[in-house]
Design an enzyme around this catalytic site. Sequence first.
Site, PDB file in Angstrom:
ATOM      1  CG  ASP A 171      -1.899  -1.127   1.259  1.00  0.00           C
ATOM      2  OD1 ASP A 171      -1.971  -1.878   0.269  1.00  0.00           O
ATOM      3  OD2 ASP A 171      -2.601  -1.277   2.275  1.00  0.00           O
ATOM      4  CG  ASP A 245      -3.427   3.772  -0.411  1.00  0.00           C
ATOM      5  OD1 ASP A 245      -3.131   4.911  -0.019  1.00  0.00           O
ATOM      6  OD2 ASP A 245      -4.085   2.961   0.280  1.00  0.00           O
ATOM      7  CG  HIS A 294      -5.612  -1.065  -2.115  1.00  0.00           C
ATOM      8  ND1 HIS A 294      -5.380  -1.513  -0.839  1.00  0.00           N
ATOM      9  CD2 HIS A 294      -5.300   0.274  -2.105  1.00  0.00           C
ATOM     10  CE1 HIS A 294      -4.933  -0.521  -0.094  1.00  0.00           C
ATOM     11  NE2 HIS A 294      -4.893   0.576  -0.849  1.00  0.00           N
ATOM     12  CG  ASP A 296      -3.375  -5.653  -4.888  1.00  0.00           C
ATOM     13  OD1 ASP A 296      -4.424  -5.190  -4.432  1.00  0.00           O
ATOM     14  OD2 ASP A 296      -2.296  -5.668  -4.247  1.00  0.00           O
ATOM     15  CB  CYS A 398      -2.124  -6.810   0.419  1.00  0.00           C
ATOM     16  SG  CYS A 398      -3.487  -6.519  -0.712  1.00  0.00           S
TER      17      CYS A 398
END
Length: 414
Positions: A171, A245, A294, A296, A398
Amino acid sequence: MLRVRCLRGGSRGAEAAHLIGSMLGRAMTGWVQGAFQSYSSSAAAAQPQRALEENAVTEPERQECPVCAYNEWDPLEEVIVGRAENARVPPFTVEVKANTYEKHWPFYQKYGGQSFPEDHLKKAVAEIEEMCNILRMEGVTVQRPEPMDWSFEYNTPDFTSTGMYAAMPRDILMVVGNEIIEAPMAWRSRFFEYRAYRPLIKEYFRKGAKWTTPQNPPCLMSCTIRHKLAAQGKFVTTEHEPCFDAADFIRAGRDLFVQRSQVTNYMGIEWMRRHLAPDYKVHIISFKDPNPMHIDATFNIIGPGLVLSNPDRPCRQVEMFEKAGWTVVKPPTPLIPDDHPLWMSSKWLSMNVLMLDPKRVMCDANEHTIHKMFENLGIKTIKVNIRHANSLGGGFHCWTTDVRRRGSLESYFH
Protein backbone atom coordinates in the site's frame (compact mmCIF):
# COMPACT_ATOMS: atom_id res chain seq x y z
CA MET A 1 90.20 32.63 -12.23
CA LEU A 2 88.07 35.64 -13.18
CA ARG A 3 89.16 37.60 -10.06
CA VAL A 4 92.89 36.91 -10.71
CA ARG A 5 92.67 38.09 -14.24
CA CYS A 6 90.97 41.32 -13.21
CA LEU A 7 93.57 42.09 -10.55
CA ARG A 8 96.17 42.14 -13.26
CA GLY A 9 94.39 45.11 -14.86
CA GLY A 10 95.26 47.64 -12.09
CA SER A 11 92.75 49.76 -10.10
CA ARG A 12 90.01 49.48 -12.68
CA GLY A 13 90.47 45.75 -12.57
CA ALA A 14 90.05 45.81 -8.79
CA GLU A 15 86.86 47.84 -9.03
CA ALA A 16 85.53 45.47 -11.64
CA ALA A 17 86.47 42.53 -9.49
CA HIS A 18 84.71 44.09 -6.49
CA LEU A 19 81.56 44.83 -8.54
CA ILE A 20 81.39 41.33 -10.02
CA GLY A 21 81.97 39.79 -6.59
CA SER A 22 79.12 41.84 -5.11
CA MET A 23 76.81 40.80 -7.91
CA LEU A 24 77.70 37.14 -7.52
CA GLY A 25 77.19 37.41 -3.74
CA ARG A 26 73.74 38.97 -4.12
CA ALA A 27 72.81 36.37 -6.74
CA MET A 28 73.90 33.53 -4.50
CA THR A 29 72.13 34.98 -1.48
CA GLY A 30 68.93 35.45 -3.50
CA TRP A 31 69.12 31.91 -4.86
CA VAL A 32 69.56 30.44 -1.37
CA GLN A 33 66.71 32.57 0.05
CA GLY A 34 64.46 31.65 -2.88
CA ALA A 35 65.29 28.00 -2.57
CA PHE A 36 64.58 28.12 1.20
CA GLN A 37 61.30 30.00 0.69
CA SER A 38 60.25 27.54 -2.03
CA TYR A 39 61.04 24.61 0.25
CA SER A 40 59.19 26.24 3.16
CA SER A 41 56.14 26.94 1.01
CA SER A 42 56.14 23.41 -0.35
CA ALA A 43 56.45 21.96 3.11
CA ALA A 44 53.69 24.21 4.45
CA ALA A 45 51.42 23.29 1.56
CA ALA A 46 52.16 19.61 2.00
CA GLN A 47 50.95 19.56 5.60
CA PRO A 48 47.29 20.53 4.92
CA GLN A 49 47.41 18.37 1.77
CA ARG A 50 48.39 15.37 3.89
CA ALA A 51 45.67 16.28 6.37
CA LEU A 52 43.12 16.49 3.57
CA GLU A 53 44.20 13.11 2.26
CA GLU A 54 43.96 11.59 5.73
CA ASN A 55 40.49 13.05 6.40
CA ALA A 56 39.07 12.75 2.89
CA VAL A 57 35.50 11.40 2.64
CA THR A 58 35.47 8.81 -0.08
CA GLU A 59 32.40 7.55 -1.94
CA PRO A 60 31.29 4.03 -1.05
CA GLU A 61 32.52 1.35 -3.38
CA ARG A 62 30.19 1.01 -6.34
CA GLN A 63 28.06 -2.11 -6.20
CA GLU A 64 25.01 -3.46 -7.92
CA CYS A 65 21.85 -1.64 -6.81
CA PRO A 66 19.83 -3.89 -4.47
CA VAL A 67 16.55 -2.42 -5.74
CA CYS A 68 15.23 -3.31 -9.19
CA ALA A 69 11.80 -4.49 -10.34
CA TYR A 70 9.94 -3.74 -13.55
CA ASN A 71 6.91 -6.02 -13.33
CA GLU A 72 4.94 -8.43 -11.14
CA TRP A 73 6.37 -11.76 -12.33
CA ASP A 74 10.13 -11.73 -12.99
CA PRO A 75 12.10 -14.09 -10.66
CA LEU A 76 11.76 -12.70 -7.14
CA GLU A 77 15.05 -12.24 -5.24
CA GLU A 78 14.21 -9.89 -2.36
CA VAL A 79 10.94 -8.85 -0.74
CA ILE A 80 9.62 -6.80 2.17
CA VAL A 81 6.97 -8.62 4.21
CA GLY A 82 4.76 -6.62 6.56
CA ARG A 83 4.22 -7.03 10.31
CA ALA A 84 1.00 -7.75 12.20
CA GLU A 85 2.59 -7.04 15.58
CA ASN A 86 0.89 -4.23 17.52
CA ALA A 87 -1.71 -3.70 14.76
CA ARG A 88 -4.55 -1.37 15.73
CA VAL A 89 -8.07 -1.05 14.40
CA PRO A 90 -8.22 2.33 12.62
CA PRO A 91 -10.54 4.94 14.16
CA PHE A 92 -13.92 4.90 12.44
CA THR A 93 -13.40 8.01 10.32
CA VAL A 94 -15.25 8.80 7.11
CA GLU A 95 -12.52 7.45 4.83
CA VAL A 96 -12.62 4.14 6.75
CA LYS A 97 -16.41 4.08 6.48
CA ALA A 98 -16.19 4.71 2.73
CA ASN A 99 -13.87 1.72 2.25
CA THR A 100 -15.46 -0.93 4.46
CA TYR A 101 -18.63 -2.99 4.29
CA GLU A 102 -21.57 -1.81 6.37
CA LYS A 103 -21.83 -5.15 8.17
CA HIS A 104 -18.42 -4.43 9.76
CA TRP A 105 -19.18 -0.89 10.94
CA PRO A 106 -20.17 -2.05 14.47
CA PHE A 107 -16.72 -3.66 14.75
CA TYR A 108 -15.03 -0.32 14.00
CA GLN A 109 -17.37 1.56 16.31
CA LYS A 110 -16.45 -0.82 19.12
CA TYR A 111 -12.72 -1.35 18.51
CA GLY A 112 -11.63 1.77 16.60
CA GLY A 113 -8.29 2.98 18.02
CA GLN A 114 -7.78 -0.27 19.95
CA SER A 115 -5.86 -3.45 19.21
CA PHE A 116 -7.35 -6.08 16.93
CA PRO A 117 -8.74 -9.04 18.91
CA GLU A 118 -5.72 -10.55 20.67
CA ASP A 119 -6.19 -14.22 19.75
CA HIS A 120 -6.86 -13.38 16.11
CA LEU A 121 -3.79 -11.14 15.96
CA LYS A 122 -1.52 -13.83 17.44
CA LYS A 123 -2.63 -16.28 14.75
CA ALA A 124 -2.02 -13.67 12.05
CA VAL A 125 1.52 -13.05 13.35
CA ALA A 126 2.26 -16.79 13.31
CA GLU A 127 0.90 -17.15 9.76
CA ILE A 128 3.08 -14.35 8.41
CA GLU A 129 6.17 -15.80 10.12
CA GLU A 130 5.46 -19.10 8.37
CA MET A 131 4.99 -17.26 5.08
CA CYS A 132 8.43 -15.64 5.54
CA ASN A 133 10.00 -19.03 6.24
CA ILE A 134 8.50 -20.49 3.07
CA LEU A 135 9.72 -17.54 1.00
CA ARG A 136 13.24 -18.12 2.34
CA MET A 137 12.99 -21.82 1.47
CA GLU A 138 12.07 -20.75 -2.07
CA GLY A 139 15.33 -18.76 -2.27
CA VAL A 140 13.93 -15.27 -1.57
CA THR A 141 15.63 -12.77 0.77
CA VAL A 142 13.05 -11.46 3.25
CA GLN A 143 13.17 -8.02 4.88
CA ARG A 144 10.79 -6.74 7.57
CA PRO A 145 9.74 -3.27 8.76
CA GLU A 146 10.55 -2.12 12.27
CA PRO A 147 8.13 -3.08 15.09
CA MET A 148 6.29 0.06 16.16
CA ASP A 149 3.84 1.11 18.86
CA TRP A 150 0.81 2.33 16.91
CA SER A 151 -1.25 3.25 20.01
CA PHE A 152 0.17 6.77 20.38
CA GLU A 153 -2.16 9.59 19.41
CA TYR A 154 -0.62 12.16 17.10
CA ASN A 155 -1.71 15.61 15.97
CA THR A 156 -1.25 17.48 12.72
CA PRO A 157 -2.60 20.97 11.98
CA ASP A 158 -5.53 19.24 10.24
CA PHE A 159 -6.47 16.16 12.29
CA THR A 160 -5.79 13.89 15.26
CA SER A 161 -5.45 10.12 15.04
CA THR A 162 -3.80 6.99 16.34
CA GLY A 163 -1.78 4.71 14.09
CA MET A 164 -2.76 1.43 12.43
CA TYR A 165 0.03 -0.97 11.39
CA ALA A 166 2.88 -1.75 9.02
CA ALA A 167 1.23 -4.90 7.69
CA MET A 168 0.73 -4.05 4.02
CA PRO A 169 3.92 -2.64 2.44
CA ARG A 170 2.27 -2.89 -1.01
CA ASP A 171 0.00 0.00 0.00
CA ILE A 172 2.79 2.41 0.84
CA LEU A 173 5.84 1.35 -1.22
CA MET A 174 6.22 0.87 -4.96
CA VAL A 175 9.41 -0.13 -6.75
CA VAL A 176 9.76 1.05 -10.36
CA GLY A 177 13.14 0.14 -11.79
CA ASN A 178 15.75 1.09 -9.17
CA GLU A 179 13.50 3.65 -7.47
CA ILE A 180 11.45 3.28 -4.29
CA ILE A 181 8.38 5.54 -4.23
CA GLU A 182 6.59 6.20 -0.94
CA ALA A 183 2.87 6.75 -1.39
CA PRO A 184 1.15 9.83 0.12
CA MET A 185 -1.73 7.81 1.57
CA ALA A 186 -5.18 9.21 2.33
CA TRP A 187 -6.10 7.44 5.58
CA ARG A 188 -5.32 9.52 8.65
CA SER A 189 -4.37 6.42 10.68
CA ARG A 190 -1.67 5.62 8.11
CA PHE A 191 -0.15 9.11 7.92
CA PHE A 192 3.06 8.09 9.75
CA GLU A 193 3.20 4.47 8.62
CA TYR A 194 6.34 5.22 6.59
CA ARG A 195 8.36 5.43 9.81
CA ALA A 196 8.41 1.64 10.15
CA TYR A 197 10.06 1.31 6.73
CA ARG A 198 12.54 4.18 6.90
CA PRO A 199 15.54 2.18 8.22
CA LEU A 200 15.17 -0.26 5.33
CA ILE A 201 14.68 2.47 2.74
CA LYS A 202 17.69 4.46 3.96
CA GLU A 203 19.86 1.36 3.71
CA TYR A 204 18.67 0.74 0.13
CA PHE A 205 19.38 4.41 -0.63
CA ARG A 206 22.93 4.15 0.73
CA LYS A 207 23.50 1.18 -1.57
CA GLY A 208 22.43 3.09 -4.68
CA ALA A 209 18.62 3.04 -4.91
CA LYS A 210 16.64 6.13 -5.80
CA TRP A 211 14.14 7.25 -3.16
CA THR A 212 11.16 9.52 -3.79
CA THR A 213 8.68 10.76 -1.21
CA PRO A 214 5.74 12.94 -2.28
CA GLN A 215 4.26 15.23 0.35
CA ASN A 216 1.55 13.58 2.46
CA PRO A 217 -1.82 15.28 1.79
CA PRO A 218 -3.46 17.30 4.56
CA CYS A 219 -7.04 16.63 5.62
CA LEU A 220 -8.66 19.87 4.51
CA MET A 221 -12.21 18.71 3.78
CA SER A 222 -14.73 18.84 6.60
CA CYS A 223 -16.11 15.53 7.81
CA THR A 224 -19.62 16.76 6.98
CA ILE A 225 -18.75 17.13 3.28
CA ARG A 226 -16.96 13.78 3.26
CA HIS A 227 -19.97 12.03 4.78
CA LYS A 228 -22.25 13.55 2.15
CA LEU A 229 -19.96 12.37 -0.65
CA ALA A 230 -19.71 8.88 0.82
CA ALA A 231 -23.49 8.69 1.17
CA GLN A 232 -23.84 9.60 -2.52
CA GLY A 233 -21.40 6.87 -3.54
CA LYS A 234 -18.81 9.43 -4.63
CA PHE A 235 -15.10 9.53 -3.92
CA VAL A 236 -14.19 10.94 -0.52
CA THR A 237 -10.76 11.91 -1.87
CA THR A 238 -10.87 15.32 -3.55
CA GLU A 239 -8.43 16.85 -6.03
CA HIS A 240 -7.02 19.37 -3.55
CA GLU A 241 -3.57 17.72 -3.47
CA PRO A 242 -2.04 14.52 -4.89
CA CYS A 243 -2.77 11.36 -2.95
CA PHE A 244 -2.49 7.69 -3.85
CA ASP A 245 -1.93 4.26 -2.40
CA ALA A 246 0.78 2.32 -4.22
CA ALA A 247 -1.57 -0.70 -4.32
CA ASP A 248 -3.78 1.09 -6.87
CA PHE A 249 -0.97 0.67 -9.43
CA ILE A 250 0.11 -2.55 -11.15
CA ARG A 251 3.29 -2.86 -13.27
CA ALA A 252 3.97 -4.45 -16.64
CA GLY A 253 7.37 -3.20 -17.78
CA ARG A 254 7.11 0.18 -19.49
CA ASP A 255 3.36 0.30 -18.78
CA LEU A 256 1.69 0.84 -15.42
CA PHE A 257 -2.07 0.57 -14.90
CA VAL A 258 -3.95 2.48 -12.21
CA GLN A 259 -7.49 3.07 -11.00
CA ARG A 260 -9.07 6.18 -9.52
CA SER A 261 -10.33 5.06 -6.11
CA GLN A 262 -11.33 6.09 -2.63
CA VAL A 263 -7.63 6.49 -1.78
CA THR A 264 -6.13 7.56 -5.14
CA ASN A 265 -7.14 10.77 -6.90
CA TYR A 266 -6.50 12.01 -10.44
CA MET A 267 -3.95 14.50 -9.16
CA GLY A 268 -1.95 11.65 -7.62
CA ILE A 269 -2.15 9.71 -10.89
CA GLU A 270 -0.95 12.75 -12.83
CA TRP A 271 1.91 13.21 -10.35
CA MET A 272 3.02 9.64 -11.05
CA ARG A 273 2.59 10.05 -14.81
CA ARG A 274 4.85 13.12 -14.92
CA HIS A 275 7.34 11.64 -12.48
CA LEU A 276 7.82 8.42 -14.47
CA ALA A 277 7.76 9.94 -17.96
CA PRO A 278 9.21 9.43 -20.52
CA ASP A 279 10.43 5.91 -19.69
CA TYR A 280 7.05 4.67 -18.47
CA LYS A 281 3.42 5.18 -19.45
CA VAL A 282 0.62 5.30 -16.87
CA HIS A 283 -2.80 4.11 -18.08
CA ILE A 284 -6.03 4.76 -16.16
CA ILE A 285 -8.45 1.83 -16.17
CA SER A 286 -11.75 1.43 -14.34
CA PHE A 287 -14.04 -1.32 -13.14
CA LYS A 288 -17.68 -1.94 -12.33
CA ASP A 289 -16.95 -1.37 -8.66
CA PRO A 290 -18.99 1.15 -6.66
CA ASN A 291 -16.31 1.44 -3.98
CA PRO A 292 -12.85 0.86 -5.47
CA MET A 293 -9.76 0.60 -3.27
CA HIS A 294 -6.57 -1.17 -4.44
CA ILE A 295 -6.38 -2.81 -7.83
CA ASP A 296 -4.72 -6.14 -6.99
CA ALA A 297 -7.86 -8.05 -5.91
CA THR A 298 -9.63 -6.82 -9.05
CA PHE A 299 -6.99 -6.86 -11.79
CA ASN A 300 -3.76 -8.73 -11.07
CA ILE A 301 -1.12 -9.09 -13.81
CA ILE A 302 0.69 -12.40 -13.27
CA GLY A 303 2.81 -12.76 -16.41
CA PRO A 304 3.72 -11.18 -19.74
CA GLY A 305 0.36 -10.66 -21.39
CA LEU A 306 -1.45 -12.65 -18.66
CA VAL A 307 -3.89 -11.07 -16.19
CA LEU A 308 -6.44 -12.22 -13.62
CA SER A 309 -9.65 -10.17 -13.95
CA ASN A 310 -12.29 -10.29 -11.21
CA PRO A 311 -15.60 -11.46 -12.76
CA ASP A 312 -17.59 -9.57 -10.11
CA ARG A 313 -15.77 -6.33 -10.94
CA PRO A 314 -15.06 -6.53 -14.69
CA CYS A 315 -12.67 -4.11 -16.34
CA ARG A 316 -14.38 -1.56 -18.59
CA GLN A 317 -11.32 -1.45 -20.86
CA VAL A 318 -10.84 -5.24 -21.19
CA GLU A 319 -11.03 -5.02 -25.02
CA MET A 320 -7.90 -2.89 -24.93
CA PHE A 321 -5.97 -5.80 -23.41
CA GLU A 322 -7.53 -8.41 -25.66
CA LYS A 323 -6.62 -6.37 -28.76
CA ALA A 324 -3.05 -6.21 -27.46
CA GLY A 325 -2.99 -10.02 -27.45
CA TRP A 326 -3.24 -10.47 -23.69
CA THR A 327 -4.91 -13.49 -22.08
CA VAL A 328 -7.58 -12.38 -19.61
CA VAL A 329 -8.37 -15.10 -17.04
CA LYS A 330 -11.41 -15.00 -14.76
CA PRO A 331 -10.52 -16.68 -11.46
CA PRO A 332 -13.05 -18.98 -9.76
CA THR A 333 -15.37 -17.85 -6.97
CA PRO A 334 -13.49 -17.73 -3.64
CA LEU A 335 -14.07 -20.55 -1.15
CA ILE A 336 -13.52 -18.58 2.06
CA PRO A 337 -16.47 -19.16 4.48
CA ASP A 338 -19.00 -16.40 5.04
CA ASP A 339 -18.43 -16.45 8.79
CA HIS A 340 -14.69 -15.74 8.51
CA PRO A 341 -14.10 -12.09 9.46
CA LEU A 342 -12.75 -9.93 6.63
CA TRP A 343 -12.93 -6.54 8.32
CA MET A 344 -11.06 -4.66 5.61
CA SER A 345 -11.44 -6.56 2.34
CA SER A 346 -13.54 -8.91 0.23
CA LYS A 347 -13.28 -12.65 -0.39
CA TRP A 348 -11.48 -11.91 -3.64
CA LEU A 349 -8.19 -11.91 -1.77
CA SER A 350 -8.05 -15.39 -3.30
CA MET A 351 -6.67 -13.73 -6.47
CA ASN A 352 -4.33 -11.45 -4.53
CA VAL A 353 -1.38 -13.74 -5.21
CA LEU A 354 2.39 -13.22 -5.28
CA MET A 355 4.34 -14.43 -8.32
CA LEU A 356 7.76 -15.87 -7.41
CA ASP A 357 8.55 -16.21 -11.10
CA PRO A 358 6.47 -16.85 -14.24
CA LYS A 359 6.03 -20.52 -13.26
CA ARG A 360 5.61 -20.29 -9.45
CA VAL A 361 2.90 -18.53 -7.46
CA MET A 362 2.29 -18.15 -3.72
CA CYS A 363 -1.43 -18.56 -3.06
CA ASP A 364 -3.99 -19.51 -0.39
CA ALA A 365 -3.67 -23.13 0.72
CA ASN A 366 -7.45 -23.35 1.18
CA GLU A 367 -8.47 -22.19 -2.30
CA HIS A 368 -8.48 -25.52 -4.15
CA THR A 369 -10.29 -24.22 -7.22
CA ILE A 370 -7.69 -21.52 -7.86
CA HIS A 371 -4.95 -24.16 -7.49
CA LYS A 372 -6.57 -25.99 -10.39
CA MET A 373 -6.74 -22.77 -12.42
CA PHE A 374 -2.99 -22.19 -11.97
CA GLU A 375 -2.20 -25.81 -12.82
CA ASN A 376 -4.10 -25.38 -16.09
CA LEU A 377 -1.93 -22.32 -16.79
CA GLY A 378 1.23 -24.35 -16.19
CA ILE A 379 2.06 -22.51 -12.95
CA LYS A 380 3.21 -24.34 -9.80
CA THR A 381 1.39 -23.30 -6.61
CA ILE A 382 3.27 -22.59 -3.35
CA LYS A 383 0.43 -23.06 -0.86
CA VAL A 384 0.38 -21.04 2.36
CA ASN A 385 -2.41 -20.44 4.87
CA ILE A 386 -2.82 -16.78 5.95
CA ARG A 387 -6.57 -16.72 6.66
CA HIS A 388 -6.23 -14.77 9.92
CA ALA A 389 -3.79 -12.37 8.27
CA ASN A 390 -6.38 -11.87 5.50
CA SER A 391 -8.69 -10.35 8.12
CA LEU A 392 -6.31 -7.39 8.49
CA GLY A 393 -6.92 -6.35 4.90
CA GLY A 394 -4.72 -8.20 2.43
CA GLY A 395 -3.52 -11.30 0.64
CA PHE A 396 -0.01 -12.28 -0.42
CA HIS A 397 0.40 -9.38 -2.85
CA CYS A 398 -0.74 -6.86 -0.23
CA TRP A 399 1.48 -8.27 2.51
CA THR A 400 4.59 -7.79 0.35
CA THR A 401 6.57 -5.31 -1.72
CA ASP A 402 8.99 -6.86 -4.18
CA VAL A 403 12.33 -5.10 -3.85
CA ARG A 404 14.31 -6.95 -6.47
CA ARG A 405 13.28 -9.14 -9.39
CA ARG A 406 15.79 -10.52 -11.88
CA GLY A 407 14.84 -9.07 -15.25
CA SER A 408 15.10 -6.13 -17.61
CA LEU A 409 12.84 -3.27 -18.70
CA GLU A 410 10.64 -4.36 -21.60
CA SER A 411 7.37 -3.38 -23.24
CA TYR A 412 4.49 -5.90 -23.05
CA PHE A 413 1.58 -3.68 -24.08
CA HIS A 414 1.27 -2.53 -27.70
